[in-house]
Design an enzyme around this catalytic site. Structure first.
Site, PDB file in Angstrom:
ATOM      1  N   SER A 147       0.773  -1.394   0.112  1.00  0.00           N
ATOM      2  CA  SER A 147       0.134  -0.049   0.036  1.00  0.00           C
ATOM      3  C   SER A 147       0.742   1.564   0.361  1.00  0.00           C
ATOM      4  CB  SER A 147      -0.827   0.291   1.397  1.00  0.00           C
ATOM      5  OG  SER A 147      -1.758  -1.037   1.354  1.00  0.00           O
ATOM      6  N   HIS A 151      -0.668  -2.836  -7.353  1.00  0.00           N
ATOM      7  CA  HIS A 151      -1.822  -2.871  -6.110  1.00  0.00           C
ATOM      8  C   HIS A 151      -2.950  -2.198  -6.388  1.00  0.00           C
ATOM      9  CE1 HIS A 151      -2.745   1.044  -3.450  1.00  0.00           C
ATOM     10  NE2 HIS A 151      -2.753  -0.519  -2.745  1.00  0.00           N
ATOM     11  N   GLU A 207      -3.389   0.023  -9.339  1.00  0.00           N
ATOM     12  CA  GLU A 207      -2.525   0.241 -10.034  1.00  0.00           C
ATOM     13  C   GLU A 207      -1.395   0.093 -10.158  1.00  0.00           C
ATOM     14  OE1 GLU A 207      -3.316   4.586  -6.773  1.00  0.00           O
ATOM     15  OE2 GLU A 207      -2.314   2.711  -6.136  1.00  0.00           O
ATOM     16  N   ASN A 214      -3.867   6.153  -2.226  1.00  0.00           N
ATOM     17  CA  ASN A 214      -2.741   6.297  -0.351  1.00  0.00           C
ATOM     18  C   ASN A 214      -2.554   7.915  -0.529  1.00  0.00           C
ATOM     19  OD1 ASN A 214      -4.418   3.650  -0.170  1.00  0.00           O
ATOM     20  ND2 ASN A 214      -2.672   2.240  -0.116  1.00  0.00           N
TER      21      ASN A 214
HETATM   22  N1  CAA Z   1     -17.605 -11.810  -3.406  1.00  0.00           N
HETATM   23  C1  CAA Z   1     -18.449 -11.601  -3.850  1.00  0.00           C
HETATM   24  N2  CAA Z   1     -19.068 -10.949  -3.895  1.00  0.00           N
HETATM   25  C2  CAA Z   1     -19.700 -10.072  -2.991  1.00  0.00           C
HETATM   26  C3  CAA Z   1     -18.319  -9.993  -2.094  1.00  0.00           C
HETATM   27  C4  CAA Z   1     -17.014 -10.785  -2.540  1.00  0.00           C
HETATM   28  N3  CAA Z   1     -15.748 -10.563  -1.555  1.00  0.00           N
HETATM   29  N4  CAA Z   1     -18.325  -8.752  -0.935  1.00  0.00           N
HETATM   30  C5  CAA Z   1     -20.083  -8.087  -1.683  1.00  0.00           C
HETATM   31  N5  CAA Z   1     -20.665  -9.035  -1.979  1.00  0.00           N
HETATM   32  C6  CAA Z   1     -21.715  -9.081  -2.529  1.00  0.00           C
HETATM   33  C7  CAA Z   1     -22.709  -8.894  -1.896  1.00  0.00           C
HETATM   34  O1  CAA Z   1     -23.189  -9.740  -1.398  1.00  0.00           O
HETATM   35  C8  CAA Z   1     -23.500  -7.651  -1.747  1.00  0.00           C
HETATM   36  O2  CAA Z   1     -24.384  -8.537  -2.768  1.00  0.00           O
HETATM   37  P1  CAA Z   1     -26.187  -8.220  -3.136  1.00  0.00           P
HETATM   38  O3  CAA Z   1     -26.212  -6.891  -4.515  1.00  0.00           O
HETATM   39  O4  CAA Z   1     -26.260  -8.967  -3.674  1.00  0.00           O
HETATM   40  O5  CAA Z   1     -26.817  -8.464  -1.859  1.00  0.00           O
HETATM   41  C9  CAA Z   1     -23.057  -7.101  -2.438  1.00  0.00           C
HETATM   42  O6  CAA Z   1     -21.415  -7.291  -3.266  1.00  0.00           O
HETATM   43  C10 CAA Z   1     -22.741  -5.706  -2.618  1.00  0.00           C
HETATM   44  O7  CAA Z   1     -22.710  -5.313  -1.272  1.00  0.00           O
HETATM   45  P2  CAA Z   1     -23.115  -5.128   0.514  1.00  0.00           P
HETATM   46  O8  CAA Z   1     -24.296  -5.411   0.147  1.00  0.00           O
HETATM   47  O9  CAA Z   1     -22.626  -6.250   1.839  1.00  0.00           O
HETATM   48  O10 CAA Z   1     -22.588  -3.693   0.537  1.00  0.00           O
HETATM   49  P3  CAA Z   1     -21.846  -2.517  -0.460  1.00  0.00           P
HETATM   50  O11 CAA Z   1     -22.655  -2.289  -1.367  1.00  0.00           O
HETATM   51  O12 CAA Z   1     -21.958  -1.089   0.176  1.00  0.00           O
HETATM   52  O13 CAA Z   1     -20.482  -3.153  -1.260  1.00  0.00           O
HETATM   53  C11 CAA Z   1     -18.734  -2.727  -1.018  1.00  0.00           C
HETATM   54  C12 CAA Z   1     -19.664  -3.345  -1.047  1.00  0.00           C
HETATM   55  C13 CAA Z   1     -18.419  -2.823  -2.870  1.00  0.00           C
HETATM   56  C14 CAA Z   1     -17.373  -3.584  -0.321  1.00  0.00           C
HETATM   57  C15 CAA Z   1     -18.741  -1.115  -0.809  1.00  0.00           C
HETATM   58  O14 CAA Z   1     -19.157  -0.982   0.588  1.00  0.00           O
HETATM   59  C16 CAA Z   1     -17.368  -0.282  -1.539  1.00  0.00           C
HETATM   60  O15 CAA Z   1     -17.212  -0.015  -2.100  1.00  0.00           O
HETATM   61  N6  CAA Z   1     -16.619   0.231   0.159  1.00  0.00           N
HETATM   62  C17 CAA Z   1     -15.495   1.131  -0.111  1.00  0.00           C
HETATM   63  C18 CAA Z   1     -14.142   0.074  -0.342  1.00  0.00           C
HETATM   64  C19 CAA Z   1     -13.217   0.474  -0.668  1.00  0.00           C
HETATM   65  O16 CAA Z   1     -12.833   2.011  -0.567  1.00  0.00           O
HETATM   66  N7  CAA Z   1     -12.269  -0.494  -0.782  1.00  0.00           N
HETATM   67  C20 CAA Z   1     -10.565   0.565  -1.198  1.00  0.00           C
HETATM   68  C21 CAA Z   1      -9.891   0.098   0.214  1.00  0.00           C
HETATM   69  S1  CAA Z   1      -8.403   1.596   0.567  1.00  0.00           S
HETATM   70  C22 CAA Z   1      -6.990   0.195  -0.098  1.00  0.00           C
HETATM   71  O17 CAA Z   1      -7.965  -1.037  -0.821  1.00  0.00           O
HETATM   72  C23 CAA Z   1      -5.905   0.295  -0.861  1.00  0.00           C
HETATM   73  C24 CAA Z   1      -5.047  -0.213   0.609  1.00  0.00           C
HETATM   74  O18 CAA Z   1      -4.236  -0.063  -0.024  1.00  0.00           O
HETATM   75  C25 CAA Z   1      -5.767   0.437   2.130  1.00  0.00           C
HETATM   76  P1  NAD Z   2      -3.159  -9.566   6.087  1.00  0.00           P
HETATM   77  O1  NAD Z   2      -3.117  -8.938   8.182  1.00  0.00           O
HETATM   78  O2  NAD Z   2      -5.007  -9.837   6.041  1.00  0.00           O
HETATM   79  O3  NAD Z   2      -3.235 -10.976   5.044  1.00  0.00           O
HETATM   80  C1  NAD Z   2      -1.396 -10.873   5.269  1.00  0.00           C
HETATM   81  C2  NAD Z   2      -0.677 -12.270   5.507  1.00  0.00           C
HETATM   82  O4  NAD Z   2      -0.160 -13.057   4.997  1.00  0.00           O
HETATM   83  C3  NAD Z   2      -1.524 -12.615   6.829  1.00  0.00           C
HETATM   84  O5  NAD Z   2      -2.483 -14.294   6.294  1.00  0.00           O
HETATM   85  C4  NAD Z   2       0.003 -13.404   7.472  1.00  0.00           C
HETATM   86  O6  NAD Z   2       0.133 -15.141   7.968  1.00  0.00           O
HETATM   87  C5  NAD Z   2       0.251 -13.639   5.179  1.00  0.00           C
HETATM   88  N1  NAD Z   2       2.316 -13.552   6.310  1.00  0.00           N
HETATM   89  C6  NAD Z   2       3.441 -13.065   6.690  1.00  0.00           C
HETATM   90  N2  NAD Z   2       4.204 -13.226   6.209  1.00  0.00           N
HETATM   91  C7  NAD Z   2       4.296 -14.114   5.765  1.00  0.00           C
HETATM   92  C8  NAD Z   2       4.976 -15.216   4.708  1.00  0.00           C
HETATM   93  N3  NAD Z   2       6.812 -14.405   4.809  1.00  0.00           N
HETATM   94  N4  NAD Z   2       5.219 -15.610   3.547  1.00  0.00           N
HETATM   95  C9  NAD Z   2       3.816 -16.312   3.949  1.00  0.00           C
HETATM   96  N5  NAD Z   2       2.806 -15.237   4.325  1.00  0.00           N
HETATM   97  C10 NAD Z   2       3.158 -14.192   5.039  1.00  0.00           C
HETATM   98  O7  NAD Z   2      -3.086  -8.275   5.409  1.00  0.00           O
HETATM   99  P2  NAD Z   2      -3.631  -7.672   3.912  1.00  0.00           P
HETATM  100  O8  NAD Z   2      -4.461  -6.338   4.172  1.00  0.00           O
HETATM  101  O9  NAD Z   2      -3.711  -8.674   3.758  1.00  0.00           O
HETATM  102  O10 NAD Z   2      -3.073  -6.568   3.215  1.00  0.00           O
HETATM  103  C11 NAD Z   2      -1.358  -7.435   2.772  1.00  0.00           C
HETATM  104  C12 NAD Z   2      -0.291  -6.541   2.080  1.00  0.00           C
HETATM  105  O11 NAD Z   2      -1.569  -5.573   1.073  1.00  0.00           O
HETATM  106  C13 NAD Z   2      -0.176  -5.279   2.816  1.00  0.00           C
HETATM  107  O12 NAD Z   2       1.371  -4.573   1.069  1.00  0.00           O
HETATM  108  C14 NAD Z   2      -1.441  -3.931   2.180  1.00  0.00           C
HETATM  109  O13 NAD Z   2      -0.338  -3.063   2.692  1.00  0.00           O
HETATM  110  C15 NAD Z   2      -1.943  -3.966   1.513  1.00  0.00           C
HETATM  111  N6  NAD Z   2      -2.885  -4.276   0.686  1.00  0.00           N
HETATM  112  C16 NAD Z   2      -4.392  -4.471   1.350  1.00  0.00           C
HETATM  113  C17 NAD Z   2      -5.536  -3.568   1.421  1.00  0.00           C
HETATM  114  C18 NAD Z   2      -6.296  -4.380   2.779  1.00  0.00           C
HETATM  115  O14 NAD Z   2      -7.118  -2.953   2.306  1.00  0.00           O
HETATM  116  N7  NAD Z   2      -6.528  -4.424   3.520  1.00  0.00           N
HETATM  117  C19 NAD Z   2      -5.202  -3.010   0.242  1.00  0.00           C
HETATM  118  C20 NAD Z   2      -4.470  -3.245  -0.649  1.00  0.00           C
HETATM  119  C21 NAD Z   2      -2.903  -3.726   0.021  1.00  0.00           C
END
Ligand code: CAA
Ligand code: NAD
Length: 292
Positions: free
Chosen positions: A118, A139, A151, A189
């Site tokens: 991330s 990403h 990404e 991010n």
């Molecule tokens: N697999 C298959 N289907 C799934 C699922 C999955 N993993 N998760 C949810 N669904 C389905 C649900 O069953 C639901 O189906 P129905 O419409 O038939 O009931 C549908 O998808 C919608 O789900 P929900 O009703 O539970 O909820 P929602 O309408 O809020 O949608 C969501 C879920 C798509 C996750 C939406 O809430 C969303 O877009 N949230 C924001 C997510 C976001 O911002 N992600 C980025 C995070 S940051 C990141 O990832 C980067 C990083 O590095 C940290």
């Molecule tokens: P998580 O904690 O859900 O999963 C990480 C997994 O990696 C765990 O199951 C752990 O057992 C395994 N692990 C740790 N060390 C290991 C090793 N040496 N060998 C094999 N497996 C090992 O974390 P996550 O949310 O899946 O995040 C994973 C990566 O993805 C991070 O770099 C995170 O920044 C990135 N990421 C996370 C998100 C998010 O929304 N959570 C979104 C995009 C990217």
């Protein structure tokens, strides 16, 4: 280069999703974990998600056919024949470097090495290998099976054909890739993390309660989730690690962890994955907001 065999490192939130979409797109997938129990948990989630897609008629094949393309392992040697390696282990530079350095002599030389980090610099990871030109960032977004974006991150060392291969691979997964460079936080991010941290600071300053801030952003801006629901969904541990990397890079308060985030992480409350974070998920259908 033709990609057939995909290795995914880590079967947590992200690794399990990346494995699922890769198998759904027809690739043979091997997932590496530290212990079998994490593979079991990740694969159970994949089966549930595939069943949901199948129910809606959104799969070209039977879920069992897709599932049969997925294997789990705890031995790095089983990844030797991979064409594309996607790392999704914990957001920690030392752990990721150690992983790439250990895999480098095992995985065939032509393979592409990708990190789903991330926030960590891909350049900092590639120096752990002897093939810096074959390393990129890919990403994905959470939840991977539903979020369209990937990404694709280029470093100063990435070979152009490797980059284009990775870009095409993202398209084959049914994703929409965007091109970006190795700047901390990439596109999403860089913009999302300060917003999420500001929500915590707003709460700390008494601007509103957790559900009121969540509802305000959902209903006022049309966001699918409010910031606290999203923080719990991403994982507070992961978010905290991201703040450390981003603050270290930019030295700006907007990237620094608010005290409350650090305390929740120290308490082991990582969000949905541990059953408690800004909300308590004892009843997953009725999360109860915390008062801190
Ligand atoms: N697999 C298959 N289907 C799934 C699922 C999955 N993993 N998760 C949810 N669904 C389905 C649900 O069953 C639901 O189906 P129905 O419409 O038939 O009931 C549908 O998808 C919608 O789900 P929900 O009703 O539970 O909820 P929602 O309408 O809020 O949608 C969501 C879920 C798509 C996750 C939406 O809430 C969303 O877009 N949230 C924001 C997510 C976001 O911002 N992600 C980025 C995070 S940051 C990141 O990832 C980067 C990083 O590095 C940290
Ligand atoms: P998580 O904690 O859900 O999963 C990480 C997994 O990696 C765990 O199951 C752990 O057992 C395994 N692990 C740790 N060390 C290991 C090793 N040496 N060998 C094999 N497996 C090992 O974390 P996550 O949310 O899946 O995040 C994973 C990566 O993805 C991070 O770099 C995170 O920044 C990135 N990421 C996370 C998100 C998010 O929304 N959570 C979104 C995009 C990217």
């Amino acid at each position: 280069m033709e990609i057939r065999n995909v290795a995914v490192l880590g079967c947590g939130l992200m690794g399990s999703g990346i494995a699922q979409v890769s198998a759904t797109a027809g690739f043979e997938v091997t997932v590496l974990e530290v212990e079998q129990k994490f593979l079991d948990k990740g694969f159970a989630g994949i089966e549930k998600s595939l069943a949901k897609f199948a129910e809606k008629g959104n799969l070209k094949e039977a879920p069992q056919t897709i599932r049969a393309r997925l294997k789990g392992t705890t031995r790095k040697q089983d990844l030797a024949d991979s064409d594309m390696v996607i790392e999704a282990i914990v957001e920690n530079v030392a752990e990721k470097r150690q992983m790439f350095s250990a895999l480098d002599p095992i995985v065939k030389h032509k393979a592409i090495l990708a990190s789903n980090t991330s926030s960590i610099s891909i350049t900092e990871l590639l120096s752990a290998t002897k093939r810096p030109e074959r390393m990129i960032g890919m990403h994905f977004f959470n939840p991977v099976p539903l979020m369209k974006l990937v990404e694709v991150i280029k470093t100063i060392a990435t070979a152009p054909e490797v980059y284009e291969n990775a870009y095409e691979f993202a398209e084959k997964l049914g994703k929409v890739p965007v091109r970006t460079s190795d700047k901390t936080g990439f596109v999403v991010n860089r913009l999302l993390v300060p917003y999420l941290l500001d929500a915590i600071r707003a709460y700390e300053e008494g601007v509103g309660s957790i559900p009121d801030i969540d509802n305000a952003m959902k209903l006022g801006c049309g966001y699918p989730m409010g910031p606290f629901t999203l923080l719990d969904f991403v994982g507070l541990d992961t978010t905290y690690y991201i703040t450390q990397v981003m603050y270290d890079e930019f030295k700006e308060r907007r990237f620094a962890s608010p005290p409350l985030l650090k305390r929740l992480v120290m308490a082991g409350w990582y969000g949905r994955k541990t059953g408690k974070g800004f909300y308590d998920y004892s009843d997953p259908n009725n999360p109860v907001p915390g008062q801190f």
